[in-house]
Scaffold this active site. Structure first.
Site, PDB file in Angstrom:
ATOM      1  N   LYS A  74       0.855  -1.181   0.074  1.00 43.17           N
ATOM      2  CA  LYS A  74      -0.054   0.161   0.117  1.00 43.17           C
ATOM      3  C   LYS A  74       1.118   1.232  -0.036  1.00 43.17           C
ATOM      4  O   LYS A  74       1.826   1.243   0.825  1.00 43.17           O
ATOM      5  CB  LYS A  74      -1.004  -0.024   1.368  1.00 43.17           C
ATOM      6  CG  LYS A  74      -1.838   1.036   1.319  1.00 43.17           C
ATOM      7  CD  LYS A  74      -2.783   1.096   2.393  1.00 43.17           C
ATOM      8  CE  LYS A  74      -3.931   2.160   2.492  1.00 43.17           C
ATOM      9  NZ  LYS A  74      -4.837   1.765   3.689  1.00 43.17           N
ATOM     10  N   SER A 149      -9.811   2.245   2.455  1.00 51.25           N
ATOM     11  CA  SER A 149      -8.857   2.780   1.604  1.00 51.25           C
ATOM     12  C   SER A 149      -7.884   1.989   0.943  1.00 51.25           C
ATOM     13  O   SER A 149      -7.260   2.477  -0.038  1.00 51.25           O
ATOM     14  CB  SER A 149      -8.160   3.877   2.624  1.00 51.25           C
ATOM     15  OG  SER A 149      -7.369   3.369   3.639  1.00 51.25           O
ATOM     16  N   SER A 173     -10.320  -0.113   6.865  1.00 48.94           N
ATOM     17  CA  SER A 173      -9.620  -0.007   5.362  1.00 48.94           C
ATOM     18  C   SER A 173      -8.966  -1.350   4.965  1.00 48.94           C
ATOM     19  O   SER A 173      -8.740  -1.164   3.715  1.00 48.94           O
ATOM     20  CB  SER A 173      -8.554   1.040   5.331  1.00 48.94           C
ATOM     21  OG  SER A 173      -9.464   2.259   5.395  1.00 48.94           O
TER      22      SER A 173
END
Ligand code: GLN
Length: 482
Positions: A74, A149, A173
């Protein structure tokens, strides 16, 4: 031989049988990324370096536990000499001089960091639509959001491009995008995984974790991600178990807490039916259902939306055009430099959170909002402590429904915030929780959430693995992926 849709376990066996070389694995990953460019799952690739590492593994055999396993990171984890944007314009050109502990730990275990995945700006969002780098597509449907997210990570794993990715979870997330993309994602106990080198959103809630096809793969990655880290003062010193060890324990006599205060009436009927089917599956594995009460659960979302913005307004004050990332041009003095850089660098959702956070922390409102939210947070934690006296895990649906259309919730922040209705409480209480695929609604996947007691990742992984031994929801793959 292909690694598409293969689990880490399977790729490891292909390597040991010499059915594939390390270089072939990495080369295929980049081919899949290119073929599925429309997903927009990656912001920055690390191709040259990754191929070099793969060649090194081919030339010198390695005993590292995850040697040559491709993993997507990420874009919230700082990666040495590799651009790290956190999905924001303000960090568009930021190249960190060091790597986050998570990245270091995984690379030290042999993982190859393929690239950095797209995400909601500063991890604020539930649909990946707040990213400065554009929407991410859910592989299950062209116009569907992947959740957020950690949307890029979820999309890349769901499309079979990589067997696993890292995510972070402040209010859901990892679990919400895992649910919407049909993969497995685990948020560990707060403090289990070092936050050093993670770009902070809400420091008392943020926690990194694995996203993969199976619970077993999550265990393999978690084994390497966790460490006590002196560079993170909230990093726990407790012993880190081998998370693979208890995966096959019998569930006979284990107790599943069913939250009677949970109002499922506003949910999609199919979600409720799928949830009850999963509970029956666990009963047939020998587990018992026990009613529990979490009386303050309904206060989780409002509590989170005071605490998280408060912490973000403080954390994001460091982005001022002086120390990191972009700097606006043509300014007459320092104040204008700050104002212009932050106005141009941050997107709307981030600005909204900074405004709310500054408000609830301001002298006149601190007691009414921030202090009150902290008190309610403690009550929520106490509710969980009481419940866990008599049970092993708690189960809820992960999300209120399957993936929704891009743009459909953009105008109403409250609808978007409610995406995390079931996930946020685990962050407020610091507890580990996993989401795993447990059904399909009109060809869109959906997940089950299993929340565990403090430091008890092993038990939720055990439940998830036993379920995946009996069912194949985690094996479904989206159509139309090249
Ligand atoms: N969707 C929640 C938010 O927007 C949670 C995000 C997260 O876990 N990073 O704040």
């Amino acid at each position: 031989m292909t690694i598409k849709y293969k689990s880490i376990k399977e790729i490891k066996s292909m390597i040991s049988q010499k059915e594939i070389s390390y270089k072939e694995i990495v080369t295929e990953v980049y081919k899949l990324i290119e073929e599925n460019k429309d997903l927009n799952a990656f912001i920055t690739l690390n191709e040259e370096e990754s191929i070099k590492k793969a060649e090194e593994f081919d030339n010198n055999s390695s005993n590292l536990p995850l040697a040559g396993i491709p993993i997507a990171q990420k874009d919230l984890f700082c990666s040495k000499n590799l651009r790290t944007t956190c999905g924001s314009n303000i960090l568009n050109n930021f190249i960190p001089p060091y790597s986050a502990t998570v990245i270091e730990n995984l690379e030290n275990a042999g993982c190859i960091s393929i690239g950095k995945t797209n995400m909601d700006e500063f991890a604020m969002g539930s649909s990946n639509e707040t990213s400065f780098f554009g929407n991410v597509q859910n592989p299950w449907g062209k116009n569907l959001v992947p959740g957020g997210s950690s949307g890029g990570s979820a999309s890349a794993v769901s499309a079979g491009i990589v067997p696993a990715a890292t995510g972070t979870d402040t209010g859901g997330s990892i679990r919400q995008p895992a649910s919407l993309c049909g993969i497995t994602g685990l948020k560990p106990t707060y403090g289990r995984v070092s936050r050093w080198g993670m770009i902070a959103f809400a420091s008392s809630l943020d926690q990194a974790g694995p996203m993969a096809r199976t619970a077993e793969d999550c265990a393999l990655i978690l084994n390497e991600m966790c460490s006590h880290d002196e560079k993170d003062t909230t990093s726990l010193e407790d012993e880190i178990p081998n998370f693979e060890e208890n995966l096959n324990n019998s569930l006979k006599g284990k107790k599943i807490g069913i939250v009677k205060d949970l109002d499922l009436s506003s949910l999609n009927n199919d979600v409720v039916e799928i949830y009850h089917n999963s509970l029956k599956e666990f009963e047939s594995l020998g587990a018992e259902l026990v009613d529990i009460s979490l009386p303050n659960l309904s206060l989780s979302v409002p509590t989170y939306y005071v605490v998280a913005p408060a912490e973000c307004s403080s954390n994001l004050s460091r982005f001022d055009g002086v120390k990191f990332g972009m700097r606006s041009e043509d300014v007459k003095d320092l104040e204008e430099l700050y104002v212009k850089t932050r106005s141009e660098g941050f997107g709307d959702e981030v600005k909204r959170r900074i405004l709310i956070g500054s408000y609830v922390l301001s002298a006149g409102y601190y007691d009414a909002y921030y202090k009150k939210a902290q008190q309610v947070r403690r009550l929520i934690k106490n509710d969980f402590d009481n419940a866990f006296q008599n049970i092993d895990v708690i189960m809820t649906p992960t999300t209120r429904g399957p993936a929704f259309e891009m743009g459909s919730k953009g105008d109403d922040p409250i609808q978007m915030y409610l995406e995390d209705l079931f996930t946020i409480s685990a962050n407020l209480a610091g507890l580990p929780a996993i989401s795993l695929p447990n059904g399909n609604i009109q060809n869109k996947p959906i997940g089950l959430q299993i929340i565990g007691n403090f430091l008890d990742e092993s038990t939720i992984l055990n439940f998830a693995h036993m379920y995946q031994n009996e069912t194949n929801w985690h094996m479904y793959t989206p159509e139309g992926i090249k």
